[in-house]
Design a protein around this motif. Sequence first.
Motif, PDB file in Angstrom:
ATOM      1  N   ALA A 223       0.868  -1.188   0.000  1.00 38.50           N
ATOM      2  CA  ALA A 223       0.000   0.000   0.000  1.00 38.50           C
ATOM      3  C   ALA A 223       0.896   1.227   0.000  1.00 38.50           C
ATOM      4  N   TRP A 224       1.122   1.793  -1.196  1.00 34.72           N
ATOM      5  CA  TRP A 224       2.059   2.927  -1.269  1.00 34.72           C
ATOM      6  C   TRP A 224       1.446   4.234  -0.799  1.00 34.72           C
ATOM      7  N   LEU A 225       0.108   4.341  -0.890  1.00 38.27           N
ATOM      8  CA  LEU A 225      -0.574   5.573  -0.456  1.00 38.27           C
ATOM      9  C   LEU A 225       0.228   6.803  -0.894  1.00 38.27           C
ATOM     10  N   TYR A 229       3.051  10.020   3.933  1.00 35.75           N
ATOM     11  CA  TYR A 229       3.925   9.155   4.719  1.00 35.75           C
ATOM     12  C   TYR A 229       3.093   8.212   5.592  1.00 35.75           C
ATOM     13  N   ASP A 230       1.868   7.950   5.122  1.00 35.83           N
ATOM     14  CA  ASP A 230       1.012   7.012   5.847  1.00 35.83           C
ATOM     15  C   ASP A 230       1.261   5.586   5.380  1.00 35.83           C
ATOM     16  N   VAL A 268       8.741  -4.536   4.848  1.00 30.21           N
ATOM     17  CA  VAL A 268      10.030  -3.833   4.881  1.00 30.21           C
ATOM     18  C   VAL A 268      10.171  -2.880   3.686  1.00 30.21           C
ATOM     19  N   ASP A 269       9.672  -3.317   2.536  1.00 27.46           N
ATOM     20  CA  ASP A 269       9.751  -2.517   1.319  1.00 27.46           C
ATOM     21  C   ASP A 269       9.116  -1.143   1.542  1.00 27.46           C
ATOM     22  N   VAL A 270       7.880  -1.134   2.043  1.00 31.86           N
ATOM     23  CA  VAL A 270       7.157   0.119   2.224  1.00 31.86           C
ATOM     24  C   VAL A 270       7.791   0.955   3.338  1.00 31.86           C
ATOM     25  N   LEU A 271       8.106   0.303   4.457  1.00 31.07           N
ATOM     26  CA  LEU A 271       8.695   1.045   5.578  1.00 31.07           C
ATOM     27  C   LEU A 271      10.002   1.719   5.160  1.00 31.07           C
ATOM     28  N   SER A 272      10.860   0.969   4.510  1.00 31.84           N
ATOM     29  CA  SER A 272      12.188   1.496   4.193  1.00 31.84           C
ATOM     30  C   SER A 272      12.117   2.561   3.107  1.00 31.84           C
ATOM     31  N   GLN A 273      11.221   2.335   2.132  1.00 37.24           N
ATOM     32  CA  GLN A 273      11.079   3.295   1.023  1.00 37.24           C
ATOM     33  C   GLN A 273      10.594   4.654   1.519  1.00 37.24           C
ATOM     34  N   THR A 297      15.928  -7.912  11.197  1.00 31.99           N
ATOM     35  CA  THR A 297      17.167  -7.808  10.422  1.00 31.99           C
ATOM     36  C   THR A 297      16.926  -7.287   9.008  1.00 31.99           C
ATOM     37  N   ALA A 298      15.870  -7.776   8.365  1.00 32.91           N
ATOM     38  CA  ALA A 298      15.584  -7.335   6.993  1.00 32.91           C
ATOM     39  C   ALA A 298      15.277  -5.841   6.975  1.00 32.91           C
ATOM     40  N   LEU A 299      14.541  -5.370   7.972  1.00 35.18           N
ATOM     41  CA  LEU A 299      14.221  -3.941   8.042  1.00 35.18           C
ATOM     42  C   LEU A 299      15.497  -3.128   8.227  1.00 35.18           C
ATOM     43  N   ARG A 300      16.362  -3.595   9.106  1.00 32.11           N
ATOM     44  CA  ARG A 300      17.615  -2.886   9.362  1.00 32.11           C
ATOM     45  C   ARG A 300      18.465  -2.810   8.092  1.00 32.11           C
TER      46      ARG A 300
END
Length: 357
Positions: A223-225, A229-230, A268-273, A297-300
């Motif tokens: 969900a890129w919204l 930054y939601d 992780v994709d959405v959070l990190s982007q 770990t993946a998020l980091r």
Amino acid sequence: MIRILAIETSCDETAAAVVEDGRRILSNVVASQVDLHAEYGGVFPEIASRAHIEAIVPVIDQAMKEAHMGYDDLDAVAVTYGPGLAGSLLVGVNAAKGIALGRDLPLVGVNHLEAHIYAHWLDVAGDDAATPPLTSPPQAGGTGGGQKLEFPLLALLVSGGHTELILMRGHGDYEYLGGTLDDAAGEAFDKVGRLLELPYPGGPAIQEAAQGGNPTAVDFPRAWLEDSYDFSFSGLKTAVLREVQKYSTLPQGRPLADIAASFQAAVVDVLSQKTAQAAEEFGATAVLLSGGVSANTALRETTTERIRERAGVPVYYPPLYLCTDNAAMIGACAHRHFVAGERTGWDLDVVPGLRLV
Ligand code: KG4
Ligand code: ZN
């Protein structure tokens, strides 16, 4: 030197710590209730509250003992008053009030979300010298006491109940950039963990199950919204359910690893982007990954990579024991308020829905 006894009971960890000058952890005791809640697949509020009542006195005693402190050596008592479960918060707040009143010490009420960010100002055990974590292994990350941090900082606060991007322009100066519209990131991990019949809490269990899995095996939705930054994770959860339902029995082995890895990659994709985009847009000098999900770990790794590409600033994450709930971070946060002259009145009440901004 200022020494603060800090108490944390907002969810399912009963924790107490003694922190010196907001940096040095003299003790950090955490009694986890995970085993008690495991059979329910989540935190059962009544049980949590009762377990806190049983654990609170021994946990505080142990924290004082390990710090080699008497109550006369303390300068203040700090406690989390929100957000969290009302019945759990009450146990810590009343214990803190009792000690502070009985020992004639000032009381400092702490916001749990702010404290997750202040975990970055703590010295990392056995490593007082700051270690730039960009290239260090995940466990060794951390800012080494926050000595090098300069504002503005961008905090990605990801826990069981919250997912927020916060711009920190100074101590106590926060701007909310965005947050989840439905499930928190940790909640998504926990719910998907339950779908996959993994042990509670789902976060660490999914990370483990994902090992060796192919993160591109299942193309889960993101969900890129756009232009915000939601975040939203509830659709992703439903997509995992649909994927699981394709199997006549619960996927095991390879399919399970692939689903877990693909789900984790989608979160992780959405959070990190979005974190990288915000870091760039607001000129953050560093990114602070904060809260239980920052143990991932993946998020980091992915956030570090993306930020390096886009903003070129360091990404910090506390060591694992300071990512998930603990009282040392409450002490670090309380220190800032204490030195600013803030004191909390005896009428302090719990605020289960407390926000940071
Ligand atoms: O900050 P925290 O200990 O408690 C709250 O304030 O909510 O965060 C707990 C959350 C849980 O949802 C848990 O599943 C998640 O953090 N978590 C993780 C990992 N370790 C803990 N999520 C993903 N990967 C992990 N390794
Ligand atoms: Zn927390």
